[in-house]
Design an enzyme around this catalytic site. Sequence first.
Site, PDB file in Angstrom:
ATOM      1  N   SER A  14      31.029  48.381  35.293  1.00 55.27           N
ATOM      2  CA  SER A  14      31.114  47.545  36.670  1.00 55.27           C
ATOM      3  C   SER A  14      30.298  48.286  37.639  1.00 55.27           C
ATOM      4  CB  SER A  14      32.447  47.346  37.427  1.00 55.27           C
ATOM      5  OG  SER A  14      33.125  46.381  36.198  1.00 55.27           O
ATOM      6  N   HIS A  48      39.613  46.557  45.004  1.00 48.88           N
ATOM      7  CA  HIS A  48      38.118  46.648  44.660  1.00 48.88           C
ATOM      8  C   HIS A  48      37.392  46.207  45.723  1.00 48.88           C
ATOM      9  CE1 HIS A  48      38.763  46.357  39.846  1.00 48.88           C
ATOM     10  NE2 HIS A  48      39.562  47.430  40.477  1.00 48.88           N
ATOM     11  N   ARG A  49      37.946  45.124  46.491  1.00 52.52           N
ATOM     12  CA  ARG A  49      36.891  44.469  47.422  1.00 52.52           C
ATOM     13  C   ARG A  49      36.631  45.624  48.639  1.00 52.52           C
ATOM     14  NH1 ARG A  49      39.143  38.817  49.466  1.00 52.52           N
ATOM     15  NH2 ARG A  49      38.775  38.596  47.172  1.00 52.52           N
ATOM     16  N   ASP A  81      31.277  39.621  37.235  1.00 57.19           N
ATOM     17  CA  ASP A  81      32.105  40.464  36.565  1.00 57.19           C
ATOM     18  C   ASP A  81      33.504  39.943  36.262  1.00 57.19           C
ATOM     19  OD1 ASP A  81      33.108  42.843  35.835  1.00 57.19           O
ATOM     20  OD2 ASP A  81      32.783  44.079  37.634  1.00 57.19           O
TER      21      ASP A  81
END
Lengths: 166, 166, 166
Positions: A14, A48-49, A81
């Site tokens: 990622s 994650h954001r 993703d």
Amino acid sequence: MIVLVTGGARSGKSKLAEARCLALGLPASYIATAEIFDDEMRARVDTHRARRGSEWRDFAAPLDVVGALAATEGQGPRLIDCLTMWLNNVMYHGLDVGHETARLCAALQAARAPVVLVTNEIGMGIVPDNALARAFRDAQGILNQEVAALADEVLLAISGLPVRVK
Amino acid sequence: MIVLVTGGARSGKSKLAEARCLALGLPASYIATAEIFDDEMRARVDTHRARRGSEWRDFAAPLDVVGALAATEGQGPRLIDCLTMWLNNVMYHGLDVGHETARLCAALQAARAPVVLVTNEIGMGIVPDNALARAFRDAQGILNQEVAALADEVLLAISGLPVRVK
Amino acid sequence: MIVLVTGGARSGKSKLAEARCLALGLPASYIATAEIFDDEMRARVDTHRARRGSEWRDFAAPLDVVGALAATEGQGPRLIDCLTMWLNNVMYHGLDVGHETARLCAALQAARAPVVLVTNEIGMGIVPDNALARAFRDAQGILNQEVAALADEVLLAISGLPVRVK
């Protein structure tokens, strides 16, 4: 411009894909395929954001990746993703894998703005005992081959580093 | 000079790492991370030792790899075989994986004589059923990424042959 | 000329190996190592045979690959698909793996017409729970190393694409 980043679990796929996508233009669209079932997953997605920062606009597409590609066309590169979670959702919801794969590939070939896709290598262990795992492994392998065939660039992540495959 | 040799089970990692280490100088130190629980394991270790021959001086460091690096500094290259067994020991003994990894990475960056490390690719099969296996797989992947990031050279062993990753 | 094509399940190994073999000459011999136990498997083999087309002559050698290499010598390149199934048969029938591997390697080194072999990467997942799977994984890894050592060319299939290893 289609880029496929493949690799094992926790191989840094990622991160490599995010960097590759941002190098293709700004702003970038992040198309997440994970389904959010509960608060724990919501919290993970939020974390994650936050990590990704303001260069990204976020979209959720557990199934309708083709629609998300259409919605984000002409607004910079897109990162999907990941294909493994998407395939899982397609099979879980009983959709036709071959049909959905063909739709995805057609959308990728029609895309004008770049698309970076993350997928997983899951076929290099011992043959799984259970039939569902074997069927998933087969479907994942075929999906990876079809996307790689039309990609301009394929990278294999090993220990966080890219090996150029195509 | 830090070299990481990764690969699957029985992919010829150790043999490649031994050859790479000996090419970096003589004598070389062999830092084994396997814990010896019984006579059978003792016999295996003795067999390996005999195979390696007199170019090697042997050290055992199931947990304290940092101490072994300090003890062997200034006496030729060191081979740590392997990080997977070390990680297993760290988790088995309930130590903090993040803290131990950070200590190891700091020691590698401070090392003056070369260090060759062996590790494993364990994330390219189907997602394991049990949570402990998934946690171990995640920890191994993160450890591999951290060591690869500071390594000068990373090799992936495939069928006994090296693929240059970095 | 010995070519080894390795890779995970559904990584496109056979297709790459077929193309590589046909590029080495015509007609080509297809040496299948799968044992046919029932009508379902017979149907699958017939389907594959139809797909491959008339450039191929078909041979079945679940165990006696050495004999099949002798029988097809001087008649164009040979494709052995695959070593994993052959190893499975050797172990299932209780033959000595080391002895059979040595016989195979000697036959490959003595071969005059080209031989392309397909094998599998099965050692990059979590350590299997059961001892038989671990033993098979070890035997496969050692077999791959021995054939790769004498091969002129080794390819790793990733998402249907070849990564040159040797």
